[in-house]
Design an enzyme around this catalytic site. Structure first.
Site, PDB file in Angstrom:
ATOM      1  N   ASP A  20      19.951  36.802 -10.746  1.00  0.00           N
ATOM      2  CA  ASP A  20      19.021  36.731 -11.874  1.00  0.00           C
ATOM      3  C   ASP A  20      19.726  36.492 -13.204  1.00  0.00           C
ATOM      4  O   ASP A  20      20.956  36.561 -13.294  1.00  0.00           O
ATOM      5  CB  ASP A  20      18.181  38.023 -11.944  1.00  0.00           C
ATOM      6  CG  ASP A  20      19.042  39.287 -11.820  1.00  0.00           C
ATOM      7  OD1 ASP A  20      20.268  39.191 -11.994  1.00  0.00           O
ATOM      8  OD2 ASP A  20      18.482  40.353 -11.545  1.00  0.00           O
ATOM      9  N   ASN A  79      13.196  51.644 -10.909  1.00  0.00           N
ATOM     10  CA  ASN A  79      11.792  51.439 -10.501  1.00  0.00           C
ATOM     11  C   ASN A  79      11.699  50.695  -9.166  1.00  0.00           C
ATOM     12  O   ASN A  79      10.635  50.227  -8.788  1.00  0.00           O
ATOM     13  CB  ASN A  79      11.030  50.675 -11.583  1.00  0.00           C
ATOM     14  CG  ASN A  79      11.639  49.308 -11.857  1.00  0.00           C
ATOM     15  OD1 ASN A  79      12.610  48.912 -11.215  1.00  0.00           O
ATOM     16  ND2 ASN A  79      11.073  48.588 -12.804  1.00  0.00           N
ATOM     17  N   HIS A  85      13.328  47.892  -8.330  1.00  0.00           N
ATOM     18  CA  HIS A  85      13.512  46.430  -8.320  1.00  0.00           C
ATOM     19  C   HIS A  85      14.828  46.043  -7.655  1.00  0.00           C
ATOM     20  O   HIS A  85      15.797  46.785  -7.665  1.00  0.00           O
ATOM     21  CB  HIS A  85      13.359  45.812  -9.716  1.00  0.00           C
ATOM     22  CG  HIS A  85      14.468  46.033 -10.686  1.00  0.00           C
ATOM     23  ND1 HIS A  85      14.263  46.143 -12.041  1.00  0.00           N
ATOM     24  CD2 HIS A  85      15.805  46.148 -10.511  1.00  0.00           C
ATOM     25  CE1 HIS A  85      15.425  46.298 -12.647  1.00  0.00           C
ATOM     26  NE2 HIS A  85      16.368  46.313 -11.746  1.00  0.00           N
ATOM     27  N   GLU A  89      10.390  42.967 -10.007  1.00  0.00           N
ATOM     28  CA  GLU A  89       9.797  44.193 -10.526  1.00  0.00           C
ATOM     29  C   GLU A  89       8.652  44.665  -9.626  1.00  0.00           C
ATOM     30  O   GLU A  89       8.168  43.893  -8.778  1.00  0.00           O
ATOM     31  CB  GLU A  89       9.267  43.917 -11.944  1.00  0.00           C
ATOM     32  CG  GLU A  89      10.343  43.490 -12.941  1.00  0.00           C
ATOM     33  CD  GLU A  89      11.252  44.637 -13.378  1.00  0.00           C
ATOM     34  OE1 GLU A  89      11.496  45.575 -12.597  1.00  0.00           O
ATOM     35  OE2 GLU A  89      11.737  44.576 -14.526  1.00  0.00           O
TER      36      GLU A  89
HETATM   37  C1  GLP Z   1      19.541  45.089 -13.469  1.00  0.00           C
HETATM   38  C2  GLP Z   1      19.841  43.962 -12.477  1.00  0.00           C
HETATM   39  C3  GLP Z   1      19.748  44.441 -11.052  1.00  0.00           C
HETATM   40  C4  GLP Z   1      20.505  45.740 -10.894  1.00  0.00           C
HETATM   41  C5  GLP Z   1      19.859  46.800 -11.752  1.00  0.00           C
HETATM   42  C6  GLP Z   1      20.511  48.152 -11.653  1.00  0.00           C
HETATM   43  O1  GLP Z   1      18.231  45.193 -13.766  1.00  0.00           O
HETATM   44  N1  GLP Z   1      18.980  42.845 -12.647  1.00  0.00           N
HETATM   45  O2  GLP Z   1      20.252  43.431 -10.182  1.00  0.00           O
HETATM   46  O3  GLP Z   1      20.517  46.138  -9.548  1.00  0.00           O
HETATM   47  O4  GLP Z   1      19.928  46.374 -13.085  1.00  0.00           O
HETATM   48  O5  GLP Z   1      21.523  48.297 -12.603  1.00  0.00           O
HETATM   49  P1  GLP Z   1      22.682  49.336 -12.505  1.00  0.00           P
HETATM   50  O6  GLP Z   1      23.555  48.904 -11.388  1.00  0.00           O
HETATM   51  O7  GLP Z   1      23.381  49.238 -13.836  1.00  0.00           O
HETATM   52  O8  GLP Z   1      22.065  50.664 -12.275  1.00  0.00           O
END
Ligand code: GLP
Length: 261
Positions: free
Chosen positions: A81, A152, A154, A159
């Site tokens: 993404d 959440n 995702h 989402e």
């Molecule tokens: C972002 C990314 C996700 C990731 C998520 C969790 O939103 N788009 O791919 O898994 O954050 O982030 P973190 O690893 O910092 O908890």
């Protein structure tokens, strides 16, 4: 490395003593997949993730490249993404993240790196998403997809509300996601409203998936993702029936699992 595996823990859930252990394990798995393809003279298509969770995996892969000669010459990467709109040069773009955390430090061919663009004109987004999807297909699909998980539920930026058959597309970011990003963007008002993300189906079509979750902030969502019936409120729940998924958790992220398994 000692994994804590209780009789009630399903085989594909590994609870590690720490984030560091989990990250080393995932890096080793990725390196082995890369090398196995090299031995066959083949490319490997890796699906890569951003966020804090995979940072130590990338650090270990860089160490393996520098100290053990692990080569990335046969790697073709597709990132999950990117924020939209956000220029690749922006210090918080996922383009910058990947360069800084991995690509600038290994021997991957620049032309083999694919990340959704954050600067696509609104009218061109659909075509960009379709061609991203088509390019993955044309290379035979993703061999190994690395995933984190949002609080959440995702995956990528799929989402809550994202369906199992969703494909690469532009999506409106959820308030929890924007809230979680507000510190690094120095204010909620600076967090982009949208992103371009691979879809749930794009992800579940990968031949192998590794989902990592570390820290107590991920405990509740991991319980839901693993043990609640699959539903679009928790997009990560759609991974449950994947034919080859490994969940790599630390003890904190796994605290609520014992109550459900
Ligand atoms: C972002 C990314 C996700 C990731 C998520 C969790 O939103 N788009 O791919 O898994 O954050 O982030 P973190 O690893 O910092 O908890």
């Amino acid at each position: 490395m000692e994994d804590i595996q209780t009789a009630s823990t399903p085989k594909n859930i590994t609870v590690c003593n720490s984030r560091e252990e989990g990250s080393l394990k995932v890096a080793e798995l990725i390196a082995n997949e890369i090398k196995a393809k090299q031995e066959k003279g083949e490319n490997i298509v890796l699906g890569l993730a951003t966020g804090n969770t995979p940072k130590d995996v990338y650090k270990e892969l860089i160490r393996m490249h520098k100290e053990e000669g692990l080569s990335f010459k046969n790697v073709i990467s597709f990132n999950l993404d990117e924020y939209h709109p956000l220029a690749p040069e922006h210090h918080l773009s996922y383009h910058r993240f990947m360069d800084e955390q991995l690509f600038n430090h290994v021997d991957i061919n620049r032309e083999n790196i694919n990340i959704p663009t954050g600067i696509c004109k609104v009218d061109d987004v659909e075509e960009h998403c379709n061609s991203y999807e088509a390019k993955i297909e044309s290379l035979g699909g993703i061999d190994l997809q690395l995933l984190g998980i949002g609080r959440n539920g995702h995956i990528g930026f799929n989402e809550p509300g994202s369906e199992a058959n969703s494909k690469t597309r532009k999506i409106e970011l959820h308030e929890v996601t924007r809230g979680d990003a507000s510190n690094e963007f120095e204010g909620l008002e600076h967090v982009p409203l949208h992103a371009i993300t691979m879809g749930v189906e794009t992800i579940t079509k990968a031949k192998k998936i590794v989902l990592m979750a570390f820290g107590k902030g991920k405990a509740e969502i991991m319980k839901q993702a693993i043990s609640e019936p699959m539903n679009s409120k928790v997009p990560a729940s759609y991974l449950q029936t994947h034919r080859s998924i490994d969940y790599i958790l630390d003890k904190e992220a796994a605290t609520l699992l014992s109550q459900t398994h």
